[in-house]
Design an enzyme around this catalytic site. Structure first.
Site, PDB file in Angstrom:
ATOM      1  N   ASP A 136       3.117 -31.334  42.491  1.00 29.45           N
ATOM      2  CA  ASP A 136       3.857 -30.198  43.074  1.00 29.45           C
ATOM      3  C   ASP A 136       5.342 -30.544  43.106  1.00 29.45           C
ATOM      4  OD1 ASP A 136       1.533 -28.508  44.001  1.00 29.45           O
ATOM      5  OD2 ASP A 136       1.067 -30.397  45.008  1.00 29.45           O
ATOM      6  N   GLU A 212      -0.241 -26.773  30.330  1.00 32.36           N
ATOM      7  CA  GLU A 212       0.874 -27.244  29.508  1.00 32.36           C
ATOM      8  C   GLU A 212       1.010 -26.420  28.223  1.00 32.36           C
ATOM      9  OE1 GLU A 212       0.653 -31.394  28.795  1.00 32.36           O
ATOM     10  OE2 GLU A 212       2.546 -31.437  27.686  1.00 32.36           O
TER      11      GLU A 212
HETATM   12  C1  LIG Z   1       0.566 -28.715  40.629  1.00 28.57           C
HETATM   13  S1  LIG Z   1      -1.043 -29.359  40.846  1.00 28.57           S
HETATM   14  C2  LIG Z   1      -1.332 -30.202  39.299  1.00 28.57           C
HETATM   15  C3  LIG Z   1      -2.776 -30.466  39.049  1.00 28.57           C
HETATM   16  C4  LIG Z   1      -3.123 -31.255  37.788  1.00 28.57           C
HETATM   17  N1  LIG Z   1      -2.632 -32.613  37.839  1.00 28.57           N
HETATM   18  C5  LIG Z   1      -2.637 -30.554  36.540  1.00 28.57           C
HETATM   19  O1  LIG Z   1      -1.828 -31.134  35.807  1.00 28.57           O
HETATM   20  O2  LIG Z   1      -3.071 -29.418  36.271  1.00 28.57           O
HETATM   21  C6  LIG Z   1      -0.816 -30.703  41.984  1.00 28.57           C
HETATM   22  C7  LIG Z   1      -2.112 -31.134  42.658  1.00 28.57           C
HETATM   23  O3  LIG Z   1      -1.899 -32.291  43.444  1.00 28.57           O
HETATM   24  C8  LIG Z   1      -2.660 -32.205  44.634  1.00 28.57           C
HETATM   25  N2  LIG Z   1      -2.007 -33.076  45.617  1.00 28.57           N
HETATM   26  C9  LIG Z   1      -0.734 -32.975  46.076  1.00 28.57           C
HETATM   27  N3  LIG Z   1      -0.470 -33.956  46.947  1.00 28.57           N
HETATM   28  C10 LIG Z   1      -1.603 -34.721  47.038  1.00 28.57           C
HETATM   29  C11 LIG Z   1      -1.931 -35.874  47.786  1.00 28.57           C
HETATM   30  N4  LIG Z   1      -1.050 -36.454  48.609  1.00 28.57           N
HETATM   31  N5  LIG Z   1      -3.168 -36.383  47.670  1.00 28.57           N
HETATM   32  C12 LIG Z   1      -4.082 -35.789  46.832  1.00 28.57           C
HETATM   33  N6  LIG Z   1      -3.820 -34.685  46.088  1.00 28.57           N
HETATM   34  C13 LIG Z   1      -2.585 -34.151  46.190  1.00 28.57           C
HETATM   35  C14 LIG Z   1      -2.637 -30.721  44.978  1.00 28.57           C
HETATM   36  O4  LIG Z   1      -3.740 -30.352  45.786  1.00 28.57           O
HETATM   37  C15 LIG Z   1      -2.680 -30.082  43.588  1.00 28.57           C
HETATM   38  O5  LIG Z   1      -4.014 -29.804  43.196  1.00 28.57           O
END
Ligand SMILES: C[S@@+](CC[C@H](N)C(=O)[O-])C[C@H]1O[C@@H](n2cnc3c(N)ncnc32)[C@H](O)[C@@H]1O
Length: 232
Positions: A136, A212
């Site tokens: 994020d 992507e």
């Molecule tokens: C923008 S999404 C990207 C998902 C995936 N990596 C992709 O490329 O499609 C970011 C993900 O990170 C997870 N996330 C953010 N902070 C996290 C944390 N501290 N621990 C575990 N998951 C986390 C969110 O729930 C979200 O699903």
């Protein structure tokens, strides 16, 4: 500390816990597949060779989203083990269904804050690589403090990686890419594989996700960063 604590005392998290609706199949996956793929944290550090039943190298993917990348990697590399950590239940359910369909035995999942996992449960020098794909971006300035990549993150990853181990990050948000570059370059325990201050070409090892591909069609950039833990 719980979310009912006063706002000023709540820990700053890199995610917002959306309830998100789970499909029936995802809900069923929690009932039937969690015992096979899920790990529940207790106070003891994770004993990875005991968990996987072998000493193959372990890759951790942080924030795997719907898990498509992790499922693909696990299938391509049965000679490696994969740990995935994600807070969002529908994504965890989605991944478990995929893993069962492809009969993967080399993946375990944690549904928790990756920072808690890194701080308390992962033994020192236990991971061959760490993947952080499209975290994020928290693009508003007042939200930058929620970005998962910060000096503490670099230190925790450094501790968890084996010497020579690799941190691979990718983002489609240029400002976050530059922030990642600054934070990791400032840590003396890493070497940038592309050379100081340089982004890496997209490695073929990183599966191309739908997300992507869509970005590519829209002309968005993607920045890859590959930092290796010093061998000493
Ligand atoms: C923008 S999404 C990207 C998902 C995936 N990596 C992709 O490329 O499609 C970011 C993900 O990170 C997870 N996330 C953010 N902070 C996290 C944390 N501290 N621990 C575990 N998951 C986390 C969110 O729930 C979200 O699903």
């Amino acid at each position: 500390m719980t979310d009912s604590a006063p706002r000023s005392l709540r820990p700053i998290r890199s995610y917002v816990l959306r309830q998100g609706r789970m499909t029936e199949a995802q809900q069923r996956a929690f009932d039937t597949l969690w015992p096979r793929y899920g790990l529940t944290l207790d106070d003891a550090p994770l004993d990875l060779p005991a968990i996987f039943g072998n000493t193959n190298p372990v890759t951790l993917e942080i924030g795997f989203g719907n898990g498509d990348t992790l499922a693909q990697l696990a299938q391509q590399h049965p000679e490696r083990n994969y740990l995935g950590v994600e807070v969002h239940s529908p994504g965890v359910g989605h991944l478990m269904i995929k893993l069962a369909q492809q009969e993967s035995t080399n993946v375990r999942i944690l549904q928790t804050d990756a920072l808690a996992l890194l701080r308390h449960q992962l033994p020192t020098a236990s991971l061959a690589s760490v993947l952080l794909y499209f975290p994020d971006p928290w693009h508003k300035r007042r939200h930058h403090k929620r970005r998962i990549v910060r000096p503490e993150f670099a230190e925790l990853i450094h501790r968890a990686l084996t010497p020579g181990g690799l941190l691979h990050m990718a983002t489609d948000w240029e400002d976050y890419a530059r922030h990642m570059m600054r934070v990791l370059s400032a840590h003396p325990g890493f070497v940038n594989q592309a050379g100081a201050g340089e982004f890496s070409p997209r490695p073929a090892s990183r599966p191309l996700t739908k997300f992507e591909q869509r970005g590519q069609r829209l002309g968005h950039g993607v920045w890859d960063l590959l930092f290796e833990r010093h061998a000493r």
